[in-house]
Design a protein around this motif. Structure first.
Motif, PDB file in Angstrom:
ATOM      1  N   ASP A  26     -16.088  25.642 -29.701  1.00  0.00           N
ATOM      2  CA  ASP A  26     -17.337  25.406 -28.973  1.00  0.00           C
ATOM      3  C   ASP A  26     -17.779  26.747 -28.388  1.00  0.00           C
ATOM      4  OD1 ASP A  26     -17.769  22.492 -29.147  1.00  0.00           O
ATOM      5  OD2 ASP A  26     -15.862  22.388 -28.079  1.00  0.00           O
ATOM      6  N   LEU A  27     -18.912  27.229 -28.863  1.00  0.00           N
ATOM      7  CA  LEU A  27     -19.295  28.599 -28.516  1.00  0.00           C
ATOM      8  C   LEU A  27     -20.809  28.744 -28.621  1.00  0.00           C
ATOM      9  CD1 LEU A  27     -18.243  31.542 -27.963  1.00  0.00           C
ATOM     10  CD2 LEU A  27     -18.267  31.846 -30.446  1.00  0.00           C
ATOM     11  N   THR A  28     -21.398  29.417 -27.649  1.00  0.00           N
ATOM     12  CA  THR A  28     -22.808  29.792 -27.711  1.00  0.00           C
ATOM     13  C   THR A  28     -22.922  31.283 -27.435  1.00  0.00           C
ATOM     14  OG1 THR A  28     -23.554  27.616 -26.956  1.00  0.00           O
ATOM     15  CG2 THR A  28     -25.107  29.434 -26.735  1.00  0.00           C
ATOM     16  N   VAL A  29     -23.600  31.987 -28.334  1.00  0.00           N
ATOM     17  CA  VAL A  29     -23.840  33.422 -28.169  1.00  0.00           C
ATOM     18  C   VAL A  29     -25.347  33.632 -28.177  1.00  0.00           C
ATOM     19  CG1 VAL A  29     -23.497  35.729 -29.124  1.00  0.00           C
ATOM     20  CG2 VAL A  29     -21.671  34.019 -29.298  1.00  0.00           C
ATOM     21  N   GLU A  30     -25.875  34.240 -27.125  1.00  0.00           N
ATOM     22  CA  GLU A  30     -27.312  34.448 -27.021  1.00  0.00           C
ATOM     23  C   GLU A  30     -27.764  35.608 -27.906  1.00  0.00           C
ATOM     24  OE1 GLU A  30     -29.102  32.349 -25.493  1.00  0.00           O
ATOM     25  OE2 GLU A  30     -27.486  31.274 -24.451  1.00  0.00           O
ATOM     26  N   ALA A  31     -29.039  35.607 -28.256  1.00  0.00           N
ATOM     27  CA  ALA A  31     -29.615  36.693 -29.059  1.00  0.00           C
ATOM     28  C   ALA A  31     -29.416  38.023 -28.346  1.00  0.00           C
ATOM     29  CB  ALA A  31     -31.101  36.432 -29.295  1.00  0.00           C
ATOM     30  N   GLY A  32     -28.914  39.002 -29.084  1.00  0.00           N
ATOM     31  CA  GLY A  32     -28.706  40.341 -28.535  1.00  0.00           C
ATOM     32  C   GLY A  32     -27.416  40.534 -27.785  1.00  0.00           C
ATOM     33  N   GLU A  33     -26.620  39.477 -27.622  1.00  0.00           N
ATOM     34  CA  GLU A  33     -25.348  39.591 -26.900  1.00  0.00           C
ATOM     35  C   GLU A  33     -24.319  40.316 -27.765  1.00  0.00           C
ATOM     36  OE1 GLU A  33     -22.853  36.685 -23.866  1.00  0.00           O
ATOM     37  OE2 GLU A  33     -24.076  35.789 -25.456  1.00  0.00           O
ATOM     38  N   ARG A  34     -23.405  41.010 -27.111  1.00  0.00           N
ATOM     39  CA  ARG A  34     -22.347  41.747 -27.809  1.00  0.00           C
ATOM     40  C   ARG A  34     -20.998  41.128 -27.451  1.00  0.00           C
ATOM     41  NH1 ARG A  34     -24.146  47.957 -26.215  1.00  0.00           N
ATOM     42  NH2 ARG A  34     -26.355  47.778 -26.836  1.00  0.00           N
ATOM     43  N   VAL A  35     -20.299  40.613 -28.469  1.00  0.00           N
ATOM     44  CA  VAL A  35     -19.074  39.852 -28.249  1.00  0.00           C
ATOM     45  C   VAL A  35     -17.904  40.502 -28.984  1.00  0.00           C
ATOM     46  CG1 VAL A  35     -17.922  37.632 -28.596  1.00  0.00           C
ATOM     47  CG2 VAL A  35     -20.353  37.697 -27.961  1.00  0.00           C
ATOM     48  N   LEU A  36     -16.809  40.711 -28.275  1.00  0.00           N
ATOM     49  CA  LEU A  36     -15.547  41.129 -28.876  1.00  0.00           C
ATOM     50  C   LEU A  36     -14.699  39.888 -29.071  1.00  0.00           C
ATOM     51  CD1 LEU A  36     -13.421  43.228 -29.756  1.00  0.00           C
ATOM     52  CD2 LEU A  36     -12.829  43.514 -27.332  1.00  0.00           C
ATOM     53  N   LEU A  37     -14.348  39.593 -30.327  1.00  0.00           N
ATOM     54  CA  LEU A  37     -13.596  38.390 -30.672  1.00  0.00           C
ATOM     55  C   LEU A  37     -12.134  38.752 -30.890  1.00  0.00           C
ATOM     56  CD1 LEU A  37     -13.838  35.339 -31.353  1.00  0.00           C
ATOM     57  CD2 LEU A  37     -14.181  36.014 -33.747  1.00  0.00           C
ATOM     58  N   LEU A  38     -11.252  38.178 -30.072  1.00  0.00           N
ATOM     59  CA  LEU A  38      -9.828  38.479 -30.126  1.00  0.00           C
ATOM     60  C   LEU A  38      -9.032  37.226 -30.459  1.00  0.00           C
ATOM     61  CD1 LEU A  38      -9.473  40.642 -26.867  1.00  0.00           C
ATOM     62  CD2 LEU A  38      -9.910  41.442 -29.210  1.00  0.00           C
ATOM     63  N   GLY A  39      -7.748  37.430 -30.702  1.00  0.00           N
ATOM     64  CA  GLY A  39      -6.844  36.321 -30.980  1.00  0.00           C
ATOM     65  C   GLY A  39      -5.642  36.827 -31.745  1.00  0.00           C
ATOM     66  N   ALA A  40      -4.574  36.050 -31.732  1.00  0.00           N
ATOM     67  CA  ALA A  40      -3.376  36.420 -32.480  1.00  0.00           C
ATOM     68  C   ALA A  40      -3.677  36.462 -33.980  1.00  0.00           C
ATOM     69  CB  ALA A  40      -2.263  35.416 -32.195  1.00  0.00           C
ATOM     70  N   SER A  41      -2.813  37.139 -34.727  1.00  0.00           N
ATOM     71  CA  SER A  41      -2.956  37.169 -36.177  1.00  0.00           C
ATOM     72  C   SER A  41      -2.880  35.744 -36.711  1.00  0.00           C
ATOM     73  CB  SER A  41      -1.837  38.019 -36.787  1.00  0.00           C
ATOM     74  OG  SER A  41      -1.912  38.018 -38.191  1.00  0.00           O
ATOM     75  N   GLY A  42      -3.880  35.348 -37.510  1.00  0.00           N
ATOM     76  CA  GLY A  42      -3.914  34.002 -38.057  1.00  0.00           C
ATOM     77  C   GLY A  42      -4.611  32.985 -37.178  1.00  0.00           C
ATOM     78  N   ALA A  43      -5.218  33.422 -36.062  1.00  0.00           N
ATOM     79  CA  ALA A  43      -5.897  32.484 -35.164  1.00  0.00           C
ATOM     80  C   ALA A  43      -7.237  32.014 -35.703  1.00  0.00           C
ATOM     81  CB  ALA A  43      -6.085  33.113 -33.784  1.00  0.00           C
ATOM     82  N   GLY A  44      -7.764  32.681 -36.735  1.00  0.00           N
ATOM     83  CA  GLY A  44      -9.010  32.244 -37.351  1.00  0.00           C
ATOM     84  C   GLY A  44     -10.202  33.134 -37.092  1.00  0.00           C
ATOM     85  N   LYS A  45      -9.966  34.348 -36.628  1.00  0.00           N
ATOM     86  CA  LYS A  45     -11.070  35.253 -36.298  1.00  0.00           C
ATOM     87  C   LYS A  45     -11.923  35.567 -37.537  1.00  0.00           C
ATOM     88  CE  LYS A  45      -8.217  38.390 -34.802  1.00  0.00           C
ATOM     89  NZ  LYS A  45      -6.967  37.681 -35.093  1.00  0.00           N
ATOM     90  N   SER A  46     -11.260  35.978 -38.615  1.00  0.00           N
ATOM     91  CA  SER A  46     -11.995  36.309 -39.841  1.00  0.00           C
ATOM     92  C   SER A  46     -12.693  35.086 -40.421  1.00  0.00           C
ATOM     93  CB  SER A  46     -11.045  36.903 -40.891  1.00  0.00           C
ATOM     94  OG  SER A  46     -10.498  38.125 -40.445  1.00  0.00           O
ATOM     95  N   THR A  47     -12.039  33.927 -40.338  1.00  0.00           N
ATOM     96  CA  THR A  47     -12.649  32.701 -40.851  1.00  0.00           C
ATOM     97  C   THR A  47     -13.931  32.385 -40.095  1.00  0.00           C
ATOM     98  OG1 THR A  47     -10.472  31.846 -41.458  1.00  0.00           O
ATOM     99  CG2 THR A  47     -12.268  30.258 -41.325  1.00  0.00           C
ATOM    100  N   LEU A  48     -13.928  32.556 -38.783  1.00  0.00           N
ATOM    101  CA  LEU A  48     -15.138  32.322 -38.002  1.00  0.00           C
ATOM    102  C   LEU A  48     -16.242  33.293 -38.414  1.00  0.00           C
ATOM    103  CD1 LEU A  48     -16.751  30.972 -35.787  1.00  0.00           C
ATOM    104  CD2 LEU A  48     -15.573  32.418 -34.104  1.00  0.00           C
TER     105      LEU A  48
END
Length: 490
Positions: A26-48
């Motif tokens: 569940d996530l909302t990112v506003e237009a122009g926002e800058r987000v650093l996406l973290l998580g353990a290896s295999g948490a699904g970052k690349s899939t997202l």
């Protein structure tokens, strides 16, 4: 303008997999926002990221749950608004010449021809890739390809910029150059940014928000960098989950190196990417011994990977001497480049910079067993003795039935390392071994390599990771594009 993002209970599962790659987002990112996406290896970052780019495929290629939108529509319908830079730039490059590659995406978006080439030149300047437009893409180093892939996406001027480990293969100066290039583009275009990166320090001061994925699904943390990365309670939860946070490095065992017999000797060695190509590195004098570690450091394009492939017997020397000593040769001859596959893999194991380039089978288990079973012709008991502990140590046991190409970047790297370790070589050559690893898997990999060094293996690493070099107590071979100089241990 930037493109907004909305996820509601979103998840994705690859075909044939029991475990969801990512779920309950569940996530909302506003237009122009800058987000650093973290998580353990295999948490699904690349899939997202792939989901946001609209490239995961349809129901035949996986199972989706919940809803995901970009600009209020499905990501597949917003592809022209999203630009994705993949972990492995080789999987993204299409054309033979640098200029054409950067122009390709803009051309497919029907950008007027008069606008395309100014965009190409600006994008190449932004990322600091100073090569002619007709320079062959195949002649670039891994770090240069990473810059090229980013330039090609920047030339599209997307409303949503998705970056998957964009600085993973870059030297320290290149990391800052690329980070600053991305910031300049965001300031100019007001695009939305979602960047996946294990180098948290690099991005923490230029993003508005840090979102951390939980390996068990959902969001582990979400907020301003100062809150998520530095407040004591949240910081402790991230460290426990294996997320890199500023100022933290996991403890690793001391390496007890006991240099043994000479294994491989280079004298006046010159290396080139092709048999008749120009030398990218000259006059290398080096002896590899059992029971020691060597890190090869230097800027992108300086010849590090080419040297590694030559030492590994996969490229012939341009000139000079490269000779295996008797403890390594064992009757197979002195030239590694002349050895048969079975002779080479049981003596020198090489882990490529791009893990996918060495995968041969359809499951992780088959990949692990391929070398011992089909090349070294070991019996079942020996195969199990080698493979099972490696799968356990490198956290691959839950993935044995998975297709290697569906793994996360960090999982692919661990699998590529394990496939070489399974054959028991005297020399192990690793190109960017810590790429894509969370803090836990980084420490486990360092501990495993430390044990190998103590047991007499020679470990050679092409790396930009100074912490890794220090942890292994490596000698350092500093490469500058023309010569190589041995330095004292890190």
């Amino acid at each position: 303008m930037g493109s907004p993002i909305t996820a509601r209970g979103w998840g994705w599962r690859h075909p044939g997999r029991v475990r969801w790659a990512v779920r309950d987002i569940d996530l909302t990112v506003e237009a122009g926002e800058r987000v650093l996406l973290l998580g353990a290896s295999g948490a699904g970052k690349s899939t997202l990221l792939h989901g946001l780019a609209g490239v995961l495929g349809d129901q035949e290629e996986g199972e989706q749950a919940g809803h995901l939108t970009v600009d209020g529509v499905s990501p597949a319908d917003a592809r022209g608004r999203s630009g994705l830079v993949l972990q492995d730039p080789d999987t993204q490059l299409v054309l033979a010449r640098v200029g054409d590659e950067v122009a390709f995406g803009a051309e497919n978006l029907a950008v007027p021809r008069a606008e395309i080439w100014p965009r190409v030149h600006r994008a190449l300047d932004d990322v600091g890739l100073d090569v002619p437009l007709d320079h062959p893409t195949t002649a670039l180093s891994g770090g240069q390809k990473q810059r090229l892939a980013l330039a090609a996406v920047l030339a599209m001027q997307p409303g949503l910029l998705l970056l998957d480990e964009p600085t993973a293969n870059l030297d320290p100066a290149g990391v800052i150059d690329v980070r600053d290039a991305v910031v300049r583009v965001l300031e100019r275009t007001l695009a939305t940014l979602v960047v996946v990166e294990h180098r948290v320090d690099v991005w923490a001061d230029v993003v508005d928000r840090v979102v951390v994925l939980d390996s068990d699904g959902g969001i582990l943390a979400d907020g301003a960098p100062s809150v998520v990365l530095r407040q004591e309670g949240t910081r402790a939860r991230l460290i426990e989950a294996g997320v890199w946070v500023p100022g933290y490095r996991p403890e690793t065992p001391a390496v007890s190196a006991r240099p043994g017999a000479d294994l491989l000797h280079a004298a006046g060695l010159a290396v080139a990417r092709t048999r008749r190509g120009n030398a990218v590195l000259d006059d290398v004098d080096l002896t590899l011994r059992g029971g020691e570690a060597l890190s090869v450091l230097g800027p992108n394009g300086s010849g590090k990977s080419t040297l590694a492939l030559t030492l590994g017997g996969l490229l012939r020397p341009r000139s000079g001497e490269l000779a295996a000593r008797p403890p390594l040769a064992r009757g197979a001859g002195t030239s590694p480049a002349g050895w048969k596959s079975a002779e080479l893999v049981s003596r020198i194991g090489t882990v490529f910079q791009e893990p996918e380039h060495q995968f041969l089978t359809h499951t992780v288990l088959d990949e692990l067993e391929f070398g011992p079973r089909r090349v070294a012709r070991q019996d079942e008991a020996e195969v199990r003795r080698r493979v099972d502990p490696l799968a356990e140590r490198l956290r691959l046991t839950g993935l044995l039935k998975a297709n290697p190409f569906t793994l996360s970047g960090g999982e692919k790297r661990r699998l590529s390392v394990a496939t070489m370790l399974a054959t028991g070589p005297e020399i192990l050559i690793l190109d960017e071994p810590t790429f894509g690893q969370d803090a836990h898997t980084w420490a486990e990999l360092v501990a495993l390599l430390a044990e190998l060094i103590h047991a007499g293996t020679c470990v050679v690493s092409v790396t930009h990771d100074r912490d890794y070099t220090a942890a292994l107590g490596s000698r350092v071979l500093a490469v500058d594009g023309t010569s190589a100089t041995l330095e004292v241990a890190a």
